[in-house]
Design an enzyme around this catalytic site. Structure first.
Site, PDB file in Angstrom:
ATOM      1  N   LYS A 296       6.180 -37.478  12.618  1.00  0.00           N
ATOM      2  CA  LYS A 296       5.443 -36.808  11.542  1.00  0.00           C
ATOM      3  C   LYS A 296       6.316 -35.844  10.738  1.00  0.00           C
ATOM      4  CE  LYS A 296       0.920 -37.255  13.702  1.00  0.00           C
ATOM      5  NZ  LYS A 296      -0.367 -36.621  14.051  1.00  0.00           N
TER       6      LYS A 296
ATOM      7  N   THR B 292       9.147 -22.186  24.770  1.00  0.00           N
ATOM      8  CA  THR B 292      10.315 -21.326  24.587  1.00  0.00           C
ATOM      9  C   THR B 292       9.969 -20.113  23.730  1.00  0.00           C
ATOM     10  OG1 THR B 292      10.953 -22.686  22.691  1.00  0.00           O
ATOM     11  CG2 THR B 292      11.952 -23.220  24.806  1.00  0.00           C
TER      12      THR B 292
END
Length: 245
Positions: A65, A150
């Protein structure tokens, strides 16, 4: 014959071919077909288009995408703002990218969640689908925080999401593939013990219909919804784009 299709890396889980084939049958559309095109890399898109000149519309699924954007001739304004494309219109060999995930999610969320000015959402994931979700939340004036694996500025990480923080987020949206068939035993690592009947859980995954993420919410009385309504909405929005002159 007008040809439509879906590009992605692995399409065994796809709902699109079934959806559009059924749509064509039900609506008496006899000059259209919908196919699946698995691409090992997005760099193979130009060859696909060259080999299939009858293609007039494509849907795009994970993991392309965002990666597809450099291969397109033009971007719709909303898709450019979101930074992700799930629908491509092909006219005289020229490609234009759109984002109908945004439309499908926004419309289904409005029916599911009674937003107020105090609403706060937690968005799990940072991929292309998450970008569309965040754009829809902005459009609906719902404040949100992104939860990622993260540490990034402005993001929460799974390790910093404590049970004490859970009541701040009435709406929790899973945009990750965790729980998707065949890995149905997986689920986002949240402090589920802190969920209450005041929480609303939205999972973009639709296969299985009820993931472990949703099951854990339902067990404590939270409201839950899977990604089927969003899928139907984005598919119909894509069809409208393909039909425009």
């Amino acid at each position: 014959m007008h040809k439509f299709g879906l590009i992605g890396k692995k399409l065994g889980h796809s709902f699109s071919k079934r959806y559009f084939t059924q749509k064509f049958e039900q609506e008496g559309i006899t000059d259209a077909v919908y196919e699946l095109y698995e691409l090992p890399t997005i760099a193979e898109l130009p060859q696909l288009l060259q080999a299939n000149p009858e293609l007039v519309g494509l849907n795009v699924t994970v993991p392309y995408k965002e990666e597809v954007i450099p291969y397109l001739d033009e971007l719709d304004e909303t898709a450019a703002r979101i930074g992700a494309v799930n629908t491509i219109k092909i006219t005289n060999g020229k490609t234009k990218g759109y984002n109908t995930d945004y439309i499908g999610f926004r419309d289904s969320l409005e029916r599911f969640y009674p937003a107020t000015k105090h609403s706060r959402a937690l968005v799990l994931g940072t991929g292309g689908a998450a970008k569309a979700v965040c754009a829809a939340l902005q459009n609906l004036d719902i404040n949100y925080t992104i939860l990622s694996r993260t540490a990034k500025p402005g993001h929460l990480t799974y390790s910093t999401l404590t049970p004490e923080r859970m009541p701040q987020y009435q709406l929790i949206i899973n945009t990750t593939p965790l729980g998707m068939y065949p890995a149905v035993e997986t689920f986002p690592d949240l402090p589920y013990q802190a969920l209450t009947p005041l929480h609303y859980l939205y999972d973009l995954v639709y296969n299985p219909e009820e993931t472990l993420f949703l099951q854990k919410g339902k067990a404590v009385g939270a409201q839950t919804i899977n990604g089927l309504a969003m899928l139907h909405g984005q598919a119909e929005a894509a069809w409208m784009i393909w039909q425009k002159a």
